[in-house]
Scaffold this motif. Structure first.
Motif, PDB file in Angstrom:
ATOM      1  N   GLY A 166     -12.318  -3.705   3.070  1.00  0.00           N
ATOM      2  CA  GLY A 166     -11.867  -2.284   3.049  1.00  0.00           C
ATOM      3  C   GLY A 166     -10.431  -2.237   3.395  1.00  0.00           C
ATOM      4  N   ILE A 167      -9.776  -0.993   3.062  1.00  0.00           N
ATOM      5  CA  ILE A 167      -8.376  -0.651   3.569  1.00  0.00           C
ATOM      6  C   ILE A 167      -8.559   0.605   4.002  1.00  0.00           C
ATOM      7  N   VAL A 168      -8.121   0.869   5.350  1.00  0.00           N
ATOM      8  CA  VAL A 168      -8.094   2.189   5.992  1.00  0.00           C
ATOM      9  C   VAL A 168      -6.885   2.759   6.285  1.00  0.00           C
ATOM     10  N   ASN A 169      -6.642   4.100   6.074  1.00  0.00           N
ATOM     11  CA  ASN A 169      -5.435   4.659   6.435  1.00  0.00           C
ATOM     12  C   ASN A 169      -5.816   5.354   7.872  1.00  0.00           C
ATOM     13  N   PHE A 170      -5.205   4.985   9.027  1.00  0.00           N
ATOM     14  CA  PHE A 170      -5.269   5.716  10.365  1.00  0.00           C
ATOM     15  C   PHE A 170      -4.287   6.746  10.504  1.00  0.00           C
ATOM     16  N   GLY A 171      -3.758   7.247   9.818  1.00  0.00           N
ATOM     17  CA  GLY A 171      -2.762   8.363   9.844  1.00  0.00           C
ATOM     18  C   GLY A 171      -1.379   8.057   9.991  1.00  0.00           C
ATOM     19  N   THR A 172      -0.913   7.153  10.635  1.00  0.00           N
ATOM     20  CA  THR A 172       0.468   6.667  10.968  1.00  0.00           C
ATOM     21  C   THR A 172       0.480   5.192  10.431  1.00  0.00           C
ATOM     22  N   GLY A 173      -0.385   4.698   9.478  1.00  0.00           N
ATOM     23  CA  GLY A 173      -0.482   3.327   8.953  1.00  0.00           C
ATOM     24  C   GLY A 173      -1.546   3.054   8.276  1.00  0.00           C
ATOM     25  N   ILE A 174      -1.596   1.712   7.963  1.00  0.00           N
ATOM     26  CA  ILE A 174      -2.747   1.120   6.957  1.00  0.00           C
ATOM     27  C   ILE A 174      -3.260  -0.254   7.678  1.00  0.00           C
ATOM     28  N   ALA A 175      -4.590  -0.431   7.766  1.00  0.00           N
ATOM     29  CA  ALA A 175      -5.151  -1.748   8.087  1.00  0.00           C
ATOM     30  C   ALA A 175      -6.105  -2.162   7.216  1.00  0.00           C
ATOM     31  N   TYR A 176      -6.304  -3.445   7.164  1.00  0.00           N
ATOM     32  CA  TYR A 176      -7.608  -4.101   6.338  1.00  0.00           C
ATOM     33  C   TYR A 176      -8.533  -4.124   7.231  1.00  0.00           C
ATOM     34  N   THR A 177      -9.829  -3.643   6.977  1.00  0.00           N
ATOM     35  CA  THR A 177     -11.019  -3.921   7.660  1.00  0.00           C
ATOM     36  C   THR A 177     -11.945  -5.101   7.448  1.00  0.00           C
ATOM     37  N   LEU A 178     -12.211  -5.838   8.570  1.00  0.00           N
ATOM     38  CA  LEU A 178     -13.140  -7.028   8.300  1.00  0.00           C
ATOM     39  C   LEU A 178     -14.572  -6.960   8.763  1.00  0.00           C
ATOM     40  N   ASN A 179     -15.386  -7.688   8.221  1.00  0.00           N
ATOM     41  CA  ASN A 179     -16.779  -7.212   8.651  1.00  0.00           C
ATOM     42  C   ASN A 179     -17.138  -9.044   8.579  1.00  0.00           C
ATOM     43  N   SER A 180     -18.110  -9.161   9.761  1.00  0.00           N
ATOM     44  CA  SER A 180     -18.719 -10.274  10.158  1.00  0.00           C
ATOM     45  C   SER A 180     -19.701 -10.343  11.369  1.00  0.00           C
ATOM     46  N   ALA A 189       2.002   6.569   4.926  1.00  0.00           N
ATOM     47  CA  ALA A 189       0.778   5.868   5.128  1.00  0.00           C
ATOM     48  C   ALA A 189      -0.299   6.404   3.704  1.00  0.00           C
ATOM     49  N   ALA A 190      -0.328   7.413   3.649  1.00  0.00           N
ATOM     50  CA  ALA A 190      -1.097   7.650   2.231  1.00  0.00           C
ATOM     51  C   ALA A 190      -0.797   7.233   0.962  1.00  0.00           C
ATOM     52  N   GLN A 191       0.612   7.145   0.681  1.00  0.00           N
ATOM     53  CA  GLN A 191       1.172   6.604  -0.451  1.00  0.00           C
ATOM     54  C   GLN A 191       0.816   5.087  -0.586  1.00  0.00           C
ATOM     55  N   LEU A 192       0.835   4.273   0.555  1.00  0.00           N
ATOM     56  CA  LEU A 192       0.645   2.793   0.597  1.00  0.00           C
ATOM     57  C   LEU A 192      -0.788   2.780   0.330  1.00  0.00           C
ATOM     58  N   HIS A 193      -1.558   3.559   1.059  1.00  0.00           N
ATOM     59  CA  HIS A 193      -2.901   3.607   1.182  1.00  0.00           C
ATOM     60  C   HIS A 193      -3.681   3.698  -0.214  1.00  0.00           C
ATOM     61  N   ALA A 194      -3.069   4.541  -1.088  1.00  0.00           N
ATOM     62  CA  ALA A 194      -3.365   4.843  -2.503  1.00  0.00           C
ATOM     63  C   ALA A 194      -2.953   3.665  -3.422  1.00  0.00           C
ATOM     64  N   GLN A 195      -1.833   3.116  -3.008  1.00  0.00           N
ATOM     65  CA  GLN A 195      -1.313   1.857  -4.000  1.00  0.00           C
ATOM     66  C   GLN A 195      -2.162   0.940  -3.569  1.00  0.00           C
ATOM     67  N   LEU A 196      -2.526   0.420  -2.598  1.00  0.00           N
ATOM     68  CA  LEU A 196      -3.185  -0.879  -2.121  1.00  0.00           C
ATOM     69  C   LEU A 196      -4.602  -0.774  -2.610  1.00  0.00           C
ATOM     70  N   LYS A 197      -5.121   0.418  -2.481  1.00  0.00           N
ATOM     71  CA  LYS A 197      -6.759   0.604  -2.978  1.00  0.00           C
ATOM     72  C   LYS A 197      -7.023   0.297  -4.502  1.00  0.00           C
ATOM     73  N   GLN A 198      -5.876   0.679  -5.025  1.00  0.00           N
ATOM     74  CA  GLN A 198      -6.141   0.532  -6.631  1.00  0.00           C
ATOM     75  C   GLN A 198      -6.386  -0.688  -7.178  1.00  0.00           C
ATOM     76  N   ALA A 199      -5.909  -1.728  -6.400  1.00  0.00           N
ATOM     77  CA  ALA A 199      -6.100  -3.172  -7.024  1.00  0.00           C
ATOM     78  C   ALA A 199      -6.995  -3.867  -6.082  1.00  0.00           C
ATOM     79  N   PHE A 200      -7.697  -3.243  -4.856  1.00  0.00           N
ATOM     80  CA  PHE A 200      -8.416  -3.997  -3.869  1.00  0.00           C
ATOM     81  C   PHE A 200      -9.684  -4.458  -4.411  1.00  0.00           C
ATOM     82  N   VAL A 201      -9.853  -5.762  -4.116  1.00  0.00           N
ATOM     83  CA  VAL A 201     -11.370  -6.316  -4.255  1.00  0.00           C
ATOM     84  C   VAL A 201     -11.587  -7.109  -3.281  1.00  0.00           C
ATOM     85  N   PRO A 202     -12.664  -6.920  -2.485  1.00  0.00           N
ATOM     86  CA  PRO A 202     -13.102  -7.600  -0.989  1.00  0.00           C
ATOM     87  C   PRO A 202     -13.085  -9.250  -1.167  1.00  0.00           C
ATOM     88  N   PHE A 203     -12.501  -9.930  -0.286  1.00  0.00           N
ATOM     89  CA  PHE A 203     -12.210 -11.305  -0.393  1.00  0.00           C
ATOM     90  C   PHE A 203     -12.578 -11.848   1.280  1.00  0.00           C
TER      91      PHE A 203
END
Length: 170
Positions: A74-88, A129-143
């Motif tokens: 996933g991609i998370v917006n934490f208010g002042t920036g963006i991070a990719y979340t990891l699961n393992s 941050a909201a702009q980038l989050h919206a942009q990145l989420k459009q094409a995001f596919v987990p990998f």
């Protein structure tokens, strides 16, 4: 070589360089230049004592294991920036064991459950941050990406100085 030094150390999870290249490009493109003095990274511990010799010993012992994959889920917006979340689940189990080994030295932040992520933008306005989050989420596919070891770093009030790497072995 395992360097002991007076400054606190940070422990990160090493990720295959080809996998991190994607995040480093995103970080270069979206992290404010004046504050971007680090490569993309996955922090496991924020502040351990640099003079404690058992810390590199524990990392070396725990690196005697195979590499493993993490799901970038996933991609998370934490208010002042963006991070990719990891699961393992494997990383969660490994981190819990390291927390137990490092218990005498853990600061409050490092006692929390691990929420692994890779920050690619920080220190921006909520609007950016909201702009980038919206942009990145459009094409995001987990990998998937590969965890390949640990690294330790000295915190220098901004930049970090590389100390040691403990690469996973089969």
């Amino acid at each position: 070589m395992h360097l002991l030094q007076p400054k606190p150390i940070i422990v990160t999870l090493e990720i295959a360089p080809s996998d991190m290249a994607v995040f480093n490009r995103l970080r270069e493109a979206h992290f404010p230049g004046h504050a971007n003095y680090l490569q993309a990274h996955v922090t496991l511990f924020h502040k351990l004592p640099g003079m404690e010799s058992s810390i590199p010993e524990v990392l070396a012992c725990n690196s005697r294991r195979p590499s493993f994959s993490l799901l970038v889920d996933g991609i998370v917006n934490f208010g002042t920036g963006i991070a990719y979340t990891l699961n393992s689940p494997e990383l969660q189990e490994l981190h819990a064991g390291l927390q137990a080994a490092f218990d005498p030295w853990l600061v409050r932040q490092d006692r929390q459950p691990l929420r692994p992520h890779i920050t690619i933008q920080n220190k921006v306005t909520a609007f950016k941050a909201a702009q980038l989050h919206a942009q990145l989420k459009q094409a995001f596919v987990p990998f998937s990406i590969m965890a390949t070891g640990f690294a330790t770093w000295a915190y220098l009030r901004g930049p970090w100085k590389a100390l040691d790497r403990f690469m996973f072995t089969e």
